[in-house]
Design an enzyme around this catalytic site. Sequence first.
Site, PDB file in Angstrom:
ATOM      1  N   LYS A  15       0.836  -1.212   0.000  1.00 38.48           N
ATOM      2  CA  LYS A  15       0.000   0.000   0.000  1.00 38.48           C
ATOM      3  C   LYS A  15       0.868   1.259   0.000  1.00 38.48           C
ATOM      4  CE  LYS A  15      -1.835   1.672   3.998  1.00 38.48           C
ATOM      5  NZ  LYS A  15      -1.614   3.108   4.207  1.00 38.48           N
ATOM      6  N   ASN A  16       1.859   1.274   0.874  1.00 38.06           N
ATOM      7  CA  ASN A  16       2.627   2.507   1.041  1.00 38.06           C
ATOM      8  C   ASN A  16       3.625   2.765  -0.090  1.00 38.06           C
ATOM      9  OD1 ASN A  16       1.158   3.019   3.281  1.00 38.06           O
ATOM     10  ND2 ASN A  16       2.803   2.643   4.768  1.00 38.06           N
TER      11      ASN A  16
ATOM     12  N   ARG B  89      -5.429  10.663   4.290  1.00 34.45           N
ATOM     13  CA  ARG B  89      -4.516  11.709   4.699  1.00 34.45           C
ATOM     14  C   ARG B  89      -3.290  11.788   3.792  1.00 34.45           C
ATOM     15  NH1 ARG B  89      -0.044  12.937   6.662  1.00 34.45           N
ATOM     16  NH2 ARG B  89       0.135  14.826   7.897  1.00 34.45           N
TER      17      ARG B  89
ATOM     18  N   ARG C  71      -0.968  15.439  12.716  1.00 35.29           N
ATOM     19  CA  ARG C  71      -0.031  15.037  11.663  1.00 35.29           C
ATOM     20  C   ARG C  71       0.312  16.257  10.822  1.00 35.29           C
ATOM     21  NH1 ARG C  71      -1.456   8.964   9.558  1.00 35.29           N
ATOM     22  NH2 ARG C  71       0.518   9.146   8.438  1.00 35.29           N
ATOM     23  N   PRO C  72       1.251  17.061  11.339  1.00 36.57           N
ATOM     24  CA  PRO C  72       1.606  18.283  10.618  1.00 36.57           C
ATOM     25  C   PRO C  72       2.298  17.981   9.293  1.00 36.57           C
ATOM     26  CG  PRO C  72       3.057  17.944  12.509  1.00 36.57           C
ATOM     27  CD  PRO C  72       2.036  16.852  12.557  1.00 36.57           C
TER      28      PRO C  72
ATOM     29  N   ASP D 185       4.581  20.395   8.040  1.00 31.08           N
ATOM     30  CA  ASP D 185       5.596  21.463   7.962  1.00 31.08           C
ATOM     31  C   ASP D 185       6.864  21.015   7.224  1.00 31.08           C
ATOM     32  OD1 ASP D 185       5.657  19.761  10.320  1.00 31.08           O
ATOM     33  OD2 ASP D 185       7.402  20.910  10.970  1.00 31.08           O
TER      34      ASP D 185
ATOM     35  N   ASP E 197       3.985   0.881  12.165  1.00 30.34           N
ATOM     36  CA  ASP E 197       2.792   0.234  11.617  1.00 30.34           C
ATOM     37  C   ASP E 197       2.624  -1.207  12.113  1.00 30.34           C
ATOM     38  OD1 ASP E 197       2.142   2.522  10.299  1.00 30.34           O
ATOM     39  OD2 ASP E 197       2.789   1.842   8.317  1.00 30.34           O
TER      40      ASP E 197
HETATM   41  C1  UD1 Z   1       4.107   6.962   6.337  1.00 25.95           C
HETATM   42  C2  UD1 Z   1       3.227   5.754   6.139  1.00 25.95           C
HETATM   43  C3  UD1 Z   1       2.619   5.312   7.459  1.00 25.95           C
HETATM   44  C4  UD1 Z   1       3.718   5.101   8.491  1.00 25.95           C
HETATM   45  C5  UD1 Z   1       4.622   6.323   8.584  1.00 25.95           C
HETATM   46  C6  UD1 Z   1       5.811   6.125   9.496  1.00 25.95           C
HETATM   47  C7  UD1 Z   1       2.391   6.051   3.889  1.00 25.95           C
HETATM   48  C8  UD1 Z   1       1.227   6.302   3.007  1.00 25.95           C
HETATM   49  N1  UD1 Z   1       2.171   6.090   5.206  1.00 25.95           N
HETATM   50  O1  UD1 Z   1       3.266   8.019   6.803  1.00 25.95           O
HETATM   51  O2  UD1 Z   1       1.908   4.100   7.244  1.00 25.95           O
HETATM   52  O3  UD1 Z   1       3.117   4.883   9.744  1.00 25.95           O
HETATM   53  O4  UD1 Z   1       5.129   6.661   7.279  1.00 25.95           O
HETATM   54  O5  UD1 Z   1       6.571   5.047   9.073  1.00 25.95           O
HETATM   55  O6  UD1 Z   1       3.479   5.758   3.427  1.00 25.95           O
HETATM   56  N2  UD1 Z   1       5.834  14.793  10.734  1.00 25.95           N
HETATM   57  C9  UD1 Z   1       5.899  16.138  11.046  1.00 25.95           C
HETATM   58  N3  UD1 Z   1       5.864  17.037  10.014  1.00 25.95           N
HETATM   59  C10 UD1 Z   1       5.774  16.660   8.703  1.00 25.95           C
HETATM   60  C11 UD1 Z   1       5.717  15.282   8.408  1.00 25.95           C
HETATM   61  C12 UD1 Z   1       5.747  14.361   9.440  1.00 25.95           C
HETATM   62  O7  UD1 Z   1       5.988  16.516  12.202  1.00 25.95           O
HETATM   63  O8  UD1 Z   1       5.748  17.538   7.814  1.00 25.95           O
HETATM   64  C13 UD1 Z   1       5.829  13.791  11.828  1.00 25.95           C
HETATM   65  C14 UD1 Z   1       4.505  13.027  11.875  1.00 25.95           C
HETATM   66  O9  UD1 Z   1       3.519  13.749  12.586  1.00 25.95           O
HETATM   67  C15 UD1 Z   1       4.909  11.750  12.559  1.00 25.95           C
HETATM   68  C16 UD1 Z   1       6.336  11.518  12.043  1.00 25.95           C
HETATM   69  O10 UD1 Z   1       6.790  12.783  11.576  1.00 25.95           O
HETATM   70  O11 UD1 Z   1       4.911  11.922  13.931  1.00 25.95           O
HETATM   71  C17 UD1 Z   1       6.438  10.490  10.939  1.00 25.95           C
HETATM   72  O12 UD1 Z   1       5.658  10.883   9.855  1.00 25.95           O
HETATM   73  P1  UD1 Z   1       5.971  10.457   8.352  1.00 25.95           P
HETATM   74  O13 UD1 Z   1       7.225   9.657   8.284  1.00 25.95           O
HETATM   75  O14 UD1 Z   1       5.863  11.677   7.503  1.00 25.95           O
HETATM   76  O15 UD1 Z   1       4.749   9.502   8.055  1.00 25.95           O
HETATM   77  P2  UD1 Z   1       3.796   9.512   6.801  1.00 25.95           P
HETATM   78  O16 UD1 Z   1       4.595   9.744   5.562  1.00 25.95           O
HETATM   79  O17 UD1 Z   1       2.638  10.387   7.066  1.00 25.95           O
END
Ligand code: UD1
Length: 417
Positions: free
Chosen positions: A22-23, A92, A121-122, A124, A306
């Site tokens: 999926k990811n 999301r 889930r920011p 930024d 996950d």
């Molecule tokens: C992806 C996966 C998800 C998995 C996650 C962590 C997909 C579609 N989803 O989610 O299944 O659980 O990786 O392995 O691939 N964060 C910030 N600012 C940002 C981006 C992220 O603070 O701009 C924080 C998030 O809130 C979270 C952490 O960083 O606490 C990890 O997020 P991220 O690695 O970006 O996860 P996703 O890409 O959303």
Amino acid sequence: MAVIEINGGVRLSGEAVIHGAKNSALPMLAACAAVQGCCRLENCPALTDVNAAVGILRYIGCRTEQCGTAVCTDASELSRFDIPEHLMREMRSSISFLGAVLARFGRAEISLPGGCELGARPVDIHLSALEKMGAAVQERHGIISCRCNGRMKGAAITLSFPSVGATENIMTAAATAEGTTIINNAAREPEITDLGNFLTCCGARISGCGSSTIIIDGVERLHGCTYTIMPDRIEAATYMAAAAITGGKVLLRQVVPEHIQPVTSVLEKMGCRIHCTESGLLVDAPRRLRPAGTVRTMPYPGFPTDAQAIIMAVTCVAEGTSVFVENIFDSRFKHVGELCRLGARITTEGRAAVVEGAERLTGASVTATDLRGAAALAVAGLVAEGTTTLSGLNHLDRGYENLEEGLAALGASVIRR
Ligand code: UD1
């Protein structure tokens, strides 16, 4: 309302074939919007999240077609650069369209994804990277507007956290940017490498995927290709957990053992024997499991967040105490209350959960509030005495293709009503 009914107590045995990841599928579908041509993604899992991504592609004018397990896209002519709120809310990770749409139009407007069941889930990290690449970003009334004069510009970007989604967005935007982009502290998840391989197949020039430094030399345009999506490591972990909790013996086909090594290590510690055979990965579990020690979720190659809920379900019936520390998301223990309804003994304190293994779990009605929590409850139901009725299947269907059929094929008494 659909529910899954599980009558626990059967030791699973047989073979499970793992679907496409999926990811990987989601960021690749988004990246298809950056490709001026036709792409064919083979081994694409049939999931509601994939449907949501296809829905967005269609909205922005990309032609799509489902051909068996492949999804074909033709983004030669796109018509829109906005993604409205109702489509963003469905999934999301639609934020992953930002880089592709921006690369294509020099403009993108998407509704802010907001929080979700895993906490705030920011975005930024995504936005500041795209700004470094020349985009002017504005956030107003819940809408993010990005605008770039001409092509995106290559830049040296250091991520404050190795965000998976941000790394993917930057890679896609940088593929057709002017000049070279260097991502430092990049995410190293296998899905990053899969996306990198796909983009390379489309003519992108990318090196370093799977390491902390990714270098992308922008090309003028991307062309179409046919690409096969890698197997889903979290679906694999789910079947491993199902085998482990039931004391079963299951062969997983179409897995990349290296991708699930962090989960394998924990299950081995609990007493499972796991080895690679010519046909796949064989998981052979003892009748009673040992505890898992302390499991800390970390960016890859650490233990995946996950798989936290799913392996926690397994520890609920181990002989002793296991501890989980969730380091990636700030609110990822929503499954705990529901596991306790099945008789699990779990207490949480901030980012930690302490699981006292119980002799047995007992069936009950439980409701999933997120995707992996749903899988964890299904796994726990496999050993719970009597009937477990699982609702909230919209979460499960986001990320599992026919989980109940896969479990039933291993002998489990599972049915969707
Ligand atoms: C992806 C996966 C998800 C998995 C996650 C962590 C997909 C579609 N989803 O989610 O299944 O659980 O990786 O392995 O691939 N964060 C910030 N600012 C940002 C981006 C992220 O603070 O701009 C924080 C998030 O809130 C979270 C952490 O960083 O606490 C990890 O997020 P991220 O690695 O970006 O996860 P996703 O890409 O959303």
